[in-house]
Write a protein that holds these residues in place. Sequence first.
Motif, short mmCIF file in Angstrom:
data_model
loop_
_atom_site.label_atom_id
_atom_site.label_comp_id
_atom_site.label_asym_id
_atom_site.label_seq_id
_atom_site.Cartn_x
_atom_site.Cartn_y
_atom_site.Cartn_z
N GLU A 46 -47.51 -2.94 -19.22
CA GLU A 46 -46.61 -4.09 -20.18
C GLU A 46 -46.90 -4.33 -21.43
O GLU A 46 -46.43 -5.12 -22.33
CB GLU A 46 -46.84 -5.35 -19.29
N GLY A 47 -47.41 -3.23 -22.05
CA GLY A 47 -47.84 -3.14 -23.36
C GLY A 47 -49.15 -3.98 -23.88
O GLY A 47 -49.37 -3.96 -24.91
N GLY A 48 -50.04 -4.40 -22.77
CA GLY A 48 -51.24 -5.06 -23.16
C GLY A 48 -52.37 -4.09 -23.42
O GLY A 48 -52.28 -2.84 -22.84
N ARG A 49 -53.53 -4.70 -23.70
CA ARG A 49 -54.70 -4.03 -23.94
C ARG A 49 -55.80 -4.48 -22.83
O ARG A 49 -56.05 -5.67 -22.62
CB ARG A 49 -55.19 -4.09 -25.19
N ALA A 50 -56.34 -3.43 -22.22
CA ALA A 50 -57.41 -3.93 -21.13
C ALA A 50 -58.39 -2.86 -20.86
O ALA A 50 -57.93 -1.50 -21.10
CB ALA A 50 -56.61 -4.35 -19.86
N ILE A 51 -59.80 -3.02 -20.54
CA ILE A 51 -60.46 -1.82 -20.03
C ILE A 51 -61.36 -2.36 -19.02
O ILE A 51 -61.24 -3.75 -18.57
CB ILE A 51 -61.63 -1.37 -20.94
N PHE A 52 -61.67 -1.56 -17.85
CA PHE A 52 -62.53 -1.77 -16.81
C PHE A 52 -63.93 -1.41 -16.98
O PHE A 52 -64.21 -0.46 -17.58
CB PHE A 52 -61.97 -1.20 -15.53
N ILE A 53 -64.95 -2.27 -16.80
CA ILE A 53 -66.13 -2.22 -16.75
C ILE A 53 -66.74 -2.65 -15.48
O ILE A 53 -66.58 -3.77 -15.36
CB ILE A 53 -66.85 -3.01 -17.88
N HIS A 54 -67.33 -1.76 -14.69
CA HIS A 54 -67.86 -2.29 -13.49
C HIS A 54 -69.22 -2.98 -13.40
O HIS A 54 -69.92 -2.70 -14.45
CB HIS A 54 -68.26 -0.97 -12.68
N SER A 55 -69.29 -4.12 -12.92
CA SER A 55 -70.43 -5.14 -12.99
C SER A 55 -70.66 -5.90 -11.77
O SER A 55 -69.60 -6.33 -11.31
CB SER A 55 -70.44 -5.91 -14.46
N ASP A 56 -71.78 -6.20 -11.65
CA ASP A 56 -72.12 -6.96 -10.44
C ASP A 56 -72.95 -8.25 -11.03
O ASP A 56 -73.97 -8.02 -11.73
CB ASP A 56 -73.26 -6.12 -9.66
N VAL A 57 -72.15 -9.16 -10.76
CA VAL A 57 -72.53 -10.58 -11.44
C VAL A 57 -73.93 -11.18 -10.88
O VAL A 57 -74.51 -11.89 -11.57
CB VAL A 57 -71.46 -11.79 -11.39
N ALA A 58 -74.01 -10.66 -9.89
CA ALA A 58 -75.56 -11.26 -9.23
C ALA A 58 -76.67 -10.45 -9.76
O ALA A 58 -77.90 -10.71 -9.28
CB ALA A 58 -75.36 -11.23 -7.86
N ASN A 59 -76.61 -9.50 -10.59
CA ASN A 59 -77.52 -8.74 -11.01
C ASN A 59 -77.82 -8.75 -12.51
O ASN A 59 -76.86 -8.47 -13.31
CB ASN A 59 -77.32 -7.13 -10.63
N SER A 60 -78.89 -9.12 -12.79
CA SER A 60 -79.02 -9.39 -14.22
C SER A 60 -79.00 -8.21 -15.38
O SER A 60 -78.58 -8.31 -16.19
CB SER A 60 -80.41 -10.12 -14.30
N LYS A 61 -79.43 -7.13 -14.77
CA LYS A 61 -79.21 -5.84 -15.51
C LYS A 61 -77.76 -5.57 -15.87
O LYS A 61 -77.43 -5.15 -16.87
CB LYS A 61 -80.04 -4.92 -14.94
#
Length: 252
Positions: A51-66
């Motif tokens: 649709e002409g937008g800008r995005a990237i994917f970053i894998h992350s586990d919200v329950a893990n502080s690191k």
Amino acid sequence: MARLQDKIIIITGGARGIGAAFCKAVAAEGAVVIVSDVRDGAGTVKAIEAEGGRAIFIHSDVANSKSVNDLINDVVKRYGRIDALVNNAAIFANLQRQNFFEIGEQEWDDVMAVNVRGPFLLCKAVAPVMMKQKAGKIINIASGTVFKGQTGITHYVTSKGAIVALTRCVARELGDYNINVNAIAPGLTMSEGVLSNPQMTGAGANATLNTRALKREQQPEDLTGTLVFLCSSDSDFMTGHTMVVDGGSVMR
């Protein structure tokens, strides 16, 4: 100009359902979206870019502080700032309804780890960035069940009650830095995950629908306008609040 033009916005749980709808909505308003999830968010990114937008994917586990700290550091390294954080990732759709005294300790802990510790860790990690900027928006996702005392999912409702409290406390602490912290409390929403769980549809969904002033099923897109508002400058003098968006089931 779009309402969120060039804003850097992180949305957790953005790979599907409500999170994916949030990602698409803020991208349509001009934001650069960081789709964060333990699932593969490439599909959401592809849909936005189509649709002409800008995005990237970053894998992350919200329950893990690191994992959380790595996410925040990666975004700052790439873009130099973070304008908004949307704490959407949560355990809900795959839960089986049961009495509170039947819930196992491990399941309780798993729900709390993602639904409460996750937003806490993300708020904690993003706060120094936003404090340095003297600006930022944090939007937490609570639930209308908090105001009903919903049965069958006590661990989930308890976790979302904690989100309402977290929102208020963090808003108080970050107000001096011009950071807005608010929450959205959806009603039962027909997301992909909910539709795949028979206990979340059928008679249970009809019972919820019948409590609403607007008697129809809630869709993920019903929440996006409120999210865009809370990410935008339109909400600059609003903080510590939980906005219920559920078709008039809960009226506060």
